[in-house]
Design a protein around this motif. Structure first.
Motif, PDB file in Angstrom:
ATOM      1  N   VAL A 171      26.277 -34.696  -4.443  1.00  0.00           N
ATOM      2  CA  VAL A 171      25.740 -34.314  -5.749  1.00  0.00           C
ATOM      3  C   VAL A 171      26.780 -34.458  -6.864  1.00  0.00           C
ATOM      4  O   VAL A 171      26.558 -35.175  -7.851  1.00  0.00           O
ATOM      5  CB  VAL A 171      25.209 -32.859  -5.709  1.00  0.00           C
ATOM      6  N   LEU A 172      27.941 -33.814  -6.673  1.00  0.00           N
ATOM      7  CA  LEU A 172      28.895 -33.762  -7.783  1.00  0.00           C
ATOM      8  C   LEU A 172      29.515 -35.123  -8.093  1.00  0.00           C
ATOM      9  O   LEU A 172      29.625 -35.505  -9.261  1.00  0.00           O
ATOM     10  CB  LEU A 172      29.982 -32.719  -7.496  1.00  0.00           C
ATOM     11  N   LEU A 173      29.923 -35.856  -7.049  1.00  0.00           N
ATOM     12  CA  LEU A 173      30.559 -37.149  -7.306  1.00  0.00           C
ATOM     13  C   LEU A 173      29.613 -38.122  -8.022  1.00  0.00           C
ATOM     14  O   LEU A 173      29.979 -38.698  -9.049  1.00  0.00           O
ATOM     15  CB  LEU A 173      31.094 -37.766  -6.009  1.00  0.00           C
ATOM     16  N   PRO A 174      28.376 -38.293  -7.513  1.00  0.00           N
ATOM     17  CA  PRO A 174      27.449 -39.158  -8.263  1.00  0.00           C
ATOM     18  C   PRO A 174      27.157 -38.629  -9.671  1.00  0.00           C
ATOM     19  O   PRO A 174      26.989 -39.415 -10.601  1.00  0.00           O
ATOM     20  CB  PRO A 174      26.187 -39.162  -7.397  1.00  0.00           C
ATOM     21  N   LEU A 175      27.136 -37.277  -9.838  1.00  0.00           N
ATOM     22  CA  LEU A 175      26.886 -36.726 -11.179  1.00  0.00           C
ATOM     23  C   LEU A 175      28.046 -37.034 -12.120  1.00  0.00           C
ATOM     24  O   LEU A 175      27.838 -37.266 -13.310  1.00  0.00           O
ATOM     25  CB  LEU A 175      26.668 -35.215 -11.102  1.00  0.00           C
ATOM     26  N   LEU A 176      29.265 -37.050 -11.570  1.00  0.00           N
ATOM     27  CA  LEU A 176      30.427 -37.398 -12.382  1.00  0.00           C
ATOM     28  C   LEU A 176      30.314 -38.819 -12.928  1.00  0.00           C
ATOM     29  O   LEU A 176      30.881 -39.144 -13.970  1.00  0.00           O
ATOM     30  CB  LEU A 176      31.709 -37.308 -11.545  1.00  0.00           C
ATOM     31  N   PHE A 177      29.586 -39.640 -12.177  1.00  0.00           N
ATOM     32  CA  PHE A 177      29.454 -41.036 -12.563  1.00  0.00           C
ATOM     33  C   PHE A 177      28.754 -41.179 -13.919  1.00  0.00           C
ATOM     34  O   PHE A 177      29.108 -42.053 -14.720  1.00  0.00           O
ATOM     35  CB  PHE A 177      28.659 -41.787 -11.479  1.00  0.00           C
TER      36      PHE A 177
END
Lengths: 207, 108
Positions: free
Chosen positions: A87-93
């Motif tokens: 969740v967080l890593l793709p959201l950081l994108f």
């Protein structure tokens, strides 16, 4: 005593079980084929896109059923690390992509010698698949290759001065390259799954 | 933590049997798994897998749930105690593996 060979096999079993969904690579193959289809069909032939979406969705359902019936299923552990990766890593994108796209517009890179879109695609590929690449080294390799191809000023080699990934006439190189990468990576994931989970013996008993 | 030899003597035989070690290792990495997946992991026939699962269940290592709504499905998960046992077993195995790799023959 468990031999080192067995330990390696158990490590493979644990890795595949932890991220079983990631090793069901035929899903990615379908997405990759859809991108390749878009690369050839999208520009100027928009009427083909809707049937293509339905076909891809149908194929994804068939693939899902195939995996359930052939390999079974697991319910993953919802650890904090998994939530961060999923969740967080793709959201950081998203904010990063917005910043890069804005900067590329400000500096007039939208039809220049480098491809911000290609770099973002490579970054998304790395974020969506990492950082557990122990048996999936093809992802960082593919992402690095795509990122390198995007930031190298290949546009200076073309008559128009535009990076090949920015060409929008069919076959469009960026979806074609990304689709090909997804097809290859998906097949490699599927191969890992098949090698780790050999076919179950056929008997007439029921579970 | 004892010497490698003491560790070997303390190995849990219920979990350490190769097929059961594969089953519990897989279950340690997930919340639960279905029967077919465990069959693919171990390469066992349905009868043999059922037998191993029964032993693990009797030892309190796994819990087995059978659902009959729609397609019959057997789901297996580690019990809380089983998760502790299998984690400890894995730690011990890795320690032994490292000790075996670091060991040198004193006579050599």
């Amino acid at each position: 005593m468990t031999s080192p060979h067995d330990i390696d096999r158990l490590h493979r079993v644990r890795a595949v079980t932890t991220d079983l969904g990631d090793y069901k690579g035929l899903h990615l193959l379908v997405l990759g084929l859809f991108l390749v289809f878009l690369a050839f069909a999208a520009a100027g032939r928009g009427e083909l896109i809707a049937p293509g979406v339905f076909l891809a969705a149908g194929l994804l359902l068939v693939v899902g059923r195939y995996y359930r019936e052939r390999f079974g299923d697991v319910r993953p552990l919802n650890t904090a690390g998994r939530v961060v990766r999923r969740v967080l890593l793709p959201l950081l994108f998203l904010p990063l992509a917005l910043v890069l796209i804005t900067l590329s517009n400000v500096f007039g890179l939208t039809d220049g010698p480098v491809s911000v879109a290609g770099f973002l695609s490579a970054l998304l590929l790395a974020l969506a698949t990492g950082p557990r690449w122990r048996m999936r080294a093809h992802y960082p390799v593919a992402a690095a290759a795509m990122a390198l191809a995007s930031v190298l000023p290949l546009g200076v080699l073309t008559p128009s001065g535009t990076h090949p990934f920015l060409v929008d006439s069919p076959p469009m190189p960026l979806p074609l390259a990304l689709g090909t990468v997804l097809c290859v990576c998906g097949l490699l994931d599927h191969r890992t799954l098949v090698r780790t989970l050999p076919p179950a013996p056929r008997t007439n008993e029921t579970d | 933590m004892g010497t490698p030899f003491e560790d070997m003597a303390d190995i849990d035989r219920l979990v350490h049997e190769p097929a059961r070690l594969a089953i519990t290792s897989a279950l340690l990495s997930c919340e639960s798994a279905d029967f077919l997946f465990l069959q693919r992991i171990t390469g066992l026939s349905k009868g043999n897998l059922s037998s191993h699962l029964s032993k693990l269940s009797a030892g309190g290592v796994v819990g087995i749930e059978k659902s009959t709504d729609g397609r019959p499905r057997t789901t297996v998960r580690l019990t809380p105690g089983g998760r502790v046992t299998v984690s400890a077993h894995w730690d011990r195995l890795l320690r032994l593996h490292e000790a075996a790799e670091a060991w040198t023959d004193p006579g050599a």
